[in-house]
Design an enzyme around this catalytic site. Structure first.
Site, mmCIF file in Angstrom:
data_model
loop_
_atom_site.group_PDB
_atom_site.id
_atom_site.type_symbol
_atom_site.label_atom_id
_atom_site.label_comp_id
_atom_site.label_asym_id
_atom_site.label_seq_id
_atom_site.Cartn_x
_atom_site.Cartn_y
_atom_site.Cartn_z
ATOM 1 N N GLY A 1 1.470 0.080 -5.173
ATOM 2 C CA GLY A 1 0.241 -0.685 -5.324
ATOM 3 C C GLY A 1 -0.445 -0.354 -6.622
ATOM 4 C CB CYS B 1 -0.909 0.050 1.238
ATOM 5 S SG CYS B 1 -2.038 -1.331 1.377
ATOM 6 C CE1 TYR C 1 11.599 -4.749 -6.708
ATOM 7 C CE2 TYR C 1 9.892 -5.107 -5.056
ATOM 8 C CZ TYR C 1 10.298 -5.105 -6.373
ATOM 9 O OH TYR C 1 9.424 -5.459 -7.361
ATOM 10 C CB CYS D 1 7.564 -9.484 5.155
ATOM 11 S SG CYS D 1 7.175 -7.904 5.943
ATOM 12 C CG ASN E 1 2.022 1.090 3.834
ATOM 13 O OD1 ASN E 1 1.950 -0.052 3.402
ATOM 14 N ND2 ASN E 1 3.145 1.768 3.856
ATOM 15 N N GLY E 2 0.396 -1.330 5.819
ATOM 16 C CA GLY E 2 0.985 -2.221 6.823
ATOM 17 C C GLY E 2 0.207 -3.504 6.946
ATOM 18 C CB CYS F 1 12.872 -10.727 5.067
ATOM 19 S SG CYS F 1 13.763 -9.179 4.809
#
Length: 595
Positions: free
Chosen positions: A121, A95, A336, A476, A195-196, A530
């Protein structure tokens, strides 16, 4: 001023003493005064979370210590239609959010800011504004430019707005999950963009449903609205604060009421959220600074971990959400997700990626004739590698930006069809050359193997893969779409085994120790779950399962996912993307606010 604000000022010293060093931006910004609110979350759902664990099948031995909460493999049908995912074999950011207060063209500026965040997104977008005490909402499936037209933006007047872009695996039920969400209550209405990812979503939802709440979506964000609804706190924005105290996991959120814009960031600061200001004094919140740049807003600072910012006609107030631990900002924003021109967590993304490439050139050198990148995310790291190694950087792979979500494959099969549609090798650059190809990460390894094969078919004499991140061994749970741990190639294979699998002549990852050394004193303030399998907030009621993630789009279309638990079979998306005028793909709503 609310009691919370004065309490925050009074308890600043004790909060600092207990929390210790907490901000990676301490050298850049003054810290607000914080004080904790008491937690009041009922706990009848703890037994449910424990029961969920008993349903899970222990995974095979791996490098990730949390694999005991990941379900075992399921069979994926082979007869699914061909579909493309823009993320390739990459983790995908879920998001991006925007909030604007005090600008007469708020909705149009929000539209532009969301366009700048489109990389976060591509499945859906929405905007909510306030006009004459009514929350007006337009949401739809597709890109920002597909969802919003001139006529739709004309229906969103007002000087306050929030917006959202979304990546989703919600399948056929995608539209109703597109944010921002809007809800009306006895004492007002509120819109929210999130967002999350909430790791206690299942437990919270079970508790709320047991007490009579009815859910309309499968999004964890809807839990926040229900928690606001049952709160007794006054004034109304304190309901938002009280609701957020019950959340666990990652959340950077913006809320909109009839007269306030509220920005909230979780105590760990997993996901980014920045604040800026335009020349006319309007306040802007966004997931990245690139959104501020496009609408000519000046970046002021990050929203601090655990901070609540309330913006209204009285100005900006800073409250503390709760006592906060050491921040754990997502390192993958720099590897990224974020655009290179953004400043994230107080650091330039471009400079970070260039430094990653320089480290690779220093610690994993190889004799080569040319350095190329896997576009677009590997370009800056490749420039860093080439500069440090003294080898020319050239564009050996050309990326097509015109490939949609689906594509009709000819009946006569084309090998590596998905990759060839998106990446085209330049034979003049590659033929007879020893090539270093720099990519940001390897997830499953399938795309990397196809890229290596593509380069060798184009005449490359040698192909040396250099990865500008450490090996990914864990999923994640904080707002990033990644496969289950069993599907992560670095969780199952050594570096040499991966090299053999992808077919390269050599392979090297960014050393984890070197990454931490580069970050220096800020290193403890980042989340490396991760890479290490050490999770700051343990996921209990929501886990990744094999097949939840799309790899190259080659396993078919998206499925219906209810809060992370897979139900039923995979369903077709029915080609929803890009049909902006189809009523099934967009909706407009208005919520009147009692005054």
């Amino acid at each position: 001023m609310p009691a919370a604000a004065s309490t925050a000022a009074a308890a600043a010293a004790s909060s600092a003493a207990t929390a210790g060093k907490f901000s990676p931006f301490s050298s850049m910004f003054d810290k607000p005064s914080y004080a904790p609110f008491p937690k009041t979350l009922p706990k009848p759902y703890q037994s449910l979370a424990q029961a969920n664990k008993t349903l899970l099948v222990a995974a095979a031995a791996s490098k990730n210590p949390i694999d005991d909460v990941v379900c075992s493999y399921k069979t994926i049908p082979d007869n699914l239609s061909f579909s493309l995912s823009d993320g390739d074999d990459k983790p995908r950011e879920e998001c991006g959010v925007v909030g604007i207060y005090g600008d007469p063209e708020a909705s149009r500026l929000c539209y532009l800011a969301l366009h700048a965040l489109q990389h976060r997104g591509q499945e859906g977008a929405g905007i909510v504004t306030v006009h004459d005490n009514v929350l007006k909402s337009v949401t739809g499936v597709g890109l920002v430019s597909e969802v919003f037209t001139e006529s739709k933006l004309d229906k969103l007047p007002g000087d306050m707005t929030i917006g959202h872009v979304r990546y989703s695996t919600a399948g056929a039920s995608m539209l109703k999950n597109v944010q921002p969400f809007v809800a009306g209550y006895r004492f007002g209405s509120v819109g929210v963009a999130h967002n999350g990812n909430l790791v206690n979503y299942q437990a919270l939802r079970a508790m709320l449903e047991e007490n009579g709440s009815i859910f309309n979506t499968s999004s964890d964000t809807e839990v926040v609205l229900h928690l606001i609804a049952i709160s007794k706190a006054r004034p109304f924005f304190m309901r938002i604060v009280e609701a957020c105290e019950k959340l666990e996991g990652a959340y950077s959120m913006v809320f909109l009421t009839e007269d306030k814009l509220v920005a909230v960031r979780d105590p760990y600061g997993f996901r980014p959220l920045v604040m800026g200001r335009r020349s006319n004094g309007s306040v802007v919140f966004a997931s990245e600074t690139c959104a501020l740049d496009l609408i000519e807003a000046t970046y002021e600072r990050e929203v601090y971990p655990g901070e609540v910012l309330v913006v209204d006609k009285e100005g900006i107030r800073s409250l503390c959400l709760m006592a906060h631990p050491q921040p754990k900002s997502c390192i993958f924003e720099h590897i990224y997700f974020a655009l290179p021109n953004s400043v994230v967590f107080g650091k330039s993304v471009y400079e970070s990626r260039r430094a990653f490439g320089e480290i690779l050139a220093t610690e994993a050198p190889v004799d080569c004739d040319v350095v190329i990148a896997v576009p677009d995310s590997g370009v800056v790291a490749a420039l860093g590698y080439a500069g440090k190694a003294g080898v020319p950087f050239q564009q050996g792979l050309i990326r097509s930006h015109y490939v949609g979500r689906t594509f009709i494959e000819p009946s006569q099969k084309i090998r590596d069809f998905g990759v060839k549609l998106k990446l085209s090798p330049v034979r003049a650059v590659l033929e007879g050359k020893r090539v270093v190809v720099v990519d940001d990460s390897i997830v499953r390894g399938t795309t990397s193997s196809k890229i290596v094969r593509l380069l060798k078919e184009a005449g490359a004499k040698e192909v040396h893969m250099r990865i500008a991140s450490p090996p990914i061994i864990g999923s994640c749970y904080y707002g990033v779409d990644t496969p289950s741990a069993e599907e992560l190639i670095s969780n199952r294979m050594t570096v040499e085994e991966i090299r053999e699998f992808i077919g390269s002549d050599s392979l090297a990852f960014l050393p984890f120790d070197s990454l931490q050394k580069l970050l220096g004193n800020d290193s403890p303030n980042f989340c490396y779950a991760c890479f290490s399998g050490n999770y700051p907030v343990k996921p209990t009621g929501k886990v990744k399962r094999v097949g939840d993630f799309l790899d190259d789009g080659l396993i078919g279309s998206t499925e219906s996912i209810d809060g992370g638990w897979l139900h039923g079979t995979r369903q077709e998306t029915n080609g929803l993307e890009g049909k902006e005028d189809d009523p099934a793909n967009s909706k407009e709503t208005s919520v009147e606010i009692p005054v």
